[in-house]
Design a protein around this motif. Structure first.
Motif, mmCIF file in Angstrom:
data_model
loop_
_atom_site.group_PDB
_atom_site.id
_atom_site.type_symbol
_atom_site.label_atom_id
_atom_site.label_comp_id
_atom_site.label_asym_id
_atom_site.label_seq_id
_atom_site.Cartn_x
_atom_site.Cartn_y
_atom_site.Cartn_z
ATOM 1 N N ASP A 203 -7.202 1.911 -10.650
ATOM 2 C CA ASP A 203 -6.553 1.111 -9.606
ATOM 3 C C ASP A 203 -7.191 -0.261 -9.439
ATOM 4 O O ASP A 203 -7.295 -0.790 -8.333
ATOM 5 C CB ASP A 203 -6.586 1.852 -8.263
ATOM 6 N N SER B 109 5.030 -3.542 -11.891
ATOM 7 C CA SER B 109 3.776 -4.262 -11.720
ATOM 8 C C SER B 109 3.724 -4.887 -10.338
ATOM 9 O O SER B 109 4.763 -5.195 -9.726
ATOM 10 C CB SER B 109 3.610 -5.340 -12.799
ATOM 11 N N TYR C 181 2.121 -0.177 -13.999
ATOM 12 C CA TYR C 181 2.340 1.234 -14.313
ATOM 13 C C TYR C 181 3.490 1.390 -15.292
ATOM 14 O O TYR C 181 4.435 0.595 -15.306
ATOM 15 C CB TYR C 181 2.669 2.010 -13.033
ATOM 16 N N LYS D 112 2.458 5.711 -7.849
ATOM 17 C CA LYS D 112 1.427 6.450 -8.587
ATOM 18 C C LYS D 112 1.761 7.937 -8.726
ATOM 19 O O LYS D 112 1.219 8.605 -9.602
ATOM 20 C CB LYS D 112 0.068 6.273 -7.917
ATOM 21 N N ILE E 60 -1.737 -5.214 -11.150
ATOM 22 C CA ILE E 60 -1.888 -3.796 -11.443
ATOM 23 C C ILE E 60 -0.514 -3.312 -11.876
ATOM 24 O O ILE E 60 0.506 -3.713 -11.287
ATOM 25 C CB ILE E 60 -2.426 -3.003 -10.226
ATOM 26 N N PHE F 229 -7.141 -4.263 -10.104
ATOM 27 C CA PHE F 229 -6.316 -5.409 -10.470
ATOM 28 C C PHE F 229 -7.023 -6.203 -11.568
ATOM 29 O O PHE F 229 -8.237 -6.381 -11.530
ATOM 30 C CB PHE F 229 -6.080 -6.315 -9.266
ATOM 31 N N ASN G 214 2.815 1.357 -3.515
ATOM 32 C CA ASN G 214 1.892 1.641 -4.615
ATOM 33 C C ASN G 214 1.517 3.120 -4.661
ATOM 34 O O ASN G 214 1.461 3.733 -5.739
ATOM 35 C CB ASN G 214 0.642 0.777 -4.473
ATOM 36 N N GLU G 215 1.267 3.703 -3.514
ATOM 37 C CA GLU G 215 0.934 5.132 -3.470
ATOM 38 C C GLU G 215 2.093 5.980 -3.972
ATOM 39 O O GLU G 215 1.895 6.966 -4.700
ATOM 40 C CB GLU G 215 0.554 5.546 -2.038
ATOM 41 N N SER H 209 -5.183 -1.248 -16.117
ATOM 42 C CA SER H 209 -5.213 -0.925 -14.691
ATOM 43 C C SER H 209 -5.965 0.359 -14.364
ATOM 44 O O SER H 209 -5.772 0.928 -13.292
ATOM 45 C CB SER H 209 -3.778 -0.807 -14.150
ATOM 46 N N LEU I 200 0.830 -1.205 0.000
ATOM 47 C CA LEU I 200 0.000 0.000 0.000
ATOM 48 C C LEU I 200 0.865 1.255 0.000
ATOM 49 O O LEU I 200 0.575 2.228 -0.708
ATOM 50 C CB LEU I 200 -0.931 -0.010 1.221
ATOM 51 N N GLU J 178 2.063 6.214 -14.590
ATOM 52 C CA GLU J 178 0.659 6.134 -14.970
ATOM 53 C C GLU J 178 0.260 4.671 -15.156
ATOM 54 O O GLU J 178 1.088 3.833 -15.532
ATOM 55 C CB GLU J 178 0.402 6.904 -16.258
ATOM 56 N N PRO J 179 -0.995 4.333 -14.875
ATOM 57 C CA PRO J 179 -1.418 2.940 -15.006
ATOM 58 C C PRO J 179 -1.432 2.493 -16.460
ATOM 59 O O PRO J 179 -1.617 3.300 -17.367
ATOM 60 C CB PRO J 179 -2.833 2.945 -14.419
#
Length: 249
Positions: A40, A166, A155, A28, A153, A42, A24-25, A37, A21, A32-33
Motif C-alpha cells: 500500500d 489507480s 491495482y 483491495k 497506487i 504510493f 481504496n479499501e 504498489s 480511503l 491486487e496491487p
C-alpha cells in the motif's frame, strides 16, 4: 513486463481523502496491487510532456475534440542518466485510448524526440513502436514543455488483469528544469486533499465497481494533468475542480 501496445477506455473521478480511503479499501477486496504498489505504498511517476513551441497538442486536447494525442517520456521516480525510461504516445478517439510505448535509454531519448532518427535498436526497445514514434516526431516539431509528477497506487483485476484502477495524489508540475533527472518537485496542480482515480478497461466495469461508484456518489469527470497545468500556469487560471461530484439534472 510493461504493457507496450493496448486499447482501452479510461474514466476519471476526483475524490476527497475521506472518499479515497473508503474506495481504496473496497477496491483491495477485489483487486491486487501492481508491482510498484506492494504494501500500500504510493510510488512517484515523473513525466516530461513534449509539445510544439505554441503548445498545439495540448491546445487541441483541452478543446475536447473527438481525436487528440500526447507524447510523453516517463520514469518511475527520479531517473539517472543511464536509466531505462518509457517513451509513449497516447491517442484518444471518442473515449477509446490507444497507447504505444517502449523502453528507451534516457541518454538517447531527448535526441530521438528532436530528430526522429532511430537509434541502434536495443533489446529493451519495441521495434514497431519505435518506428511509429519516429514518424510522429518527424511530422511534428517538438520540445519539452512541462514536467508533471504525482504519487500513485494502482491495482489489477485478480483474474484477467484487464481492469486497472489507480489513485494519484500530490499532483505537481513545472515548466523549467525539464529533465527526469531533476528532483520531482513542482507547483500543485490541484488541492493536496484531492485524489484522481482512473478506471481503465477494455470491457464493461464489473458490478461491484458500478455499485461502489454509485454508493459513493461518484461520476466520471474530464480531467487532464498536463491540460490543467497548461490552463493554469501557461495561460489563464484553470476552472475550479469539483470532487465527489453528484449527478445533476
Amino acid at each position: 513486463m510493461a504493457i507496450e501496445v493496448f486499447n482501452r477506455y479510461e474514466q476519471k473521478y476526483l475524490l476527497t481523502r475521506e472518499t479515497f480511503l473508503k474506495v481504496n479499501e473496497a477496491v483491495k477486496q477485489h483487486m491486487e496491487p501492481d508491482a510498484h504498489s506492494v504494501g500500500d505504498v504510493f510510488y512517484p511517476i515523473c513525466n516530461i510532456y513534449y509539445d510544439t513551441e505554441d503548445c498545439a497538442l495540448i491546445r487541441a486536447s483541452v478543446a475536447k475534440p473527438a481525436y487528440k494525442e500526447k507524447l510523453r517520456l516517463r520514469s518511475y521516480g527520479r531517473a539517472k542518466p543511464d536509466d531505462l525510461v518509457y517513451l509513449e504516445i497516447k491517442k484518444k478517439y471518442r473515449g477509446l485510448v490507444n497507447k504505444r510505448r517502449t523502453a528507451i535509454p534516457l541518454s538517447c531519448a531527448a535526441e530521438f524526440v528532436q530528430t526522429g532518427a532511430l537509434p541502434q535498436v536495443l533489446p529493451c526497445m519495441n521495434r514497431q513502436v519505435m518506428g511509429e514514434l519516429s514518424y510522429f516526431v518527424r511530422t511534428h516539431t517538438l520540445m519539452p514543455k512541462a514536467f508533471v509528477a504525482y504519487d500513485r497506487i494502482a491495482y489489477f483485476d485478480r483474474e484477467t488483469h484487464d481492469l486497472r484502477i489507480s489513485f494519484d495524489r500530490n499532483l505537481r508540475a513545472r515548466s523549467d528544469r525539464l529533465s527526469l533527472t531533476s528532483a520531482d518537485t513542482g507547483t500543485p496542480i490541484i488541492r493536496s486533499d484531492v485524489y484522481v482515480m482512473e478506471v481503465k478497461t477494455r470491457f464493461a466495469a464489473p458490478l461491484w465497481l458500478t455499485d461502489l461508484l454509485a454508493d459513493q456518489g461518484l461520476y466520471k469527470q474530464s480531467f487532464s494533468k498536463y491540460g490543467s497545468f497548461y490552463l493554469d500556469a501557461l495561460t489563464a487560471p484553470a476552472p475550479a475542480v469539483q470532487t465527489d461530484a453528484k449527478k445533476t439534472a
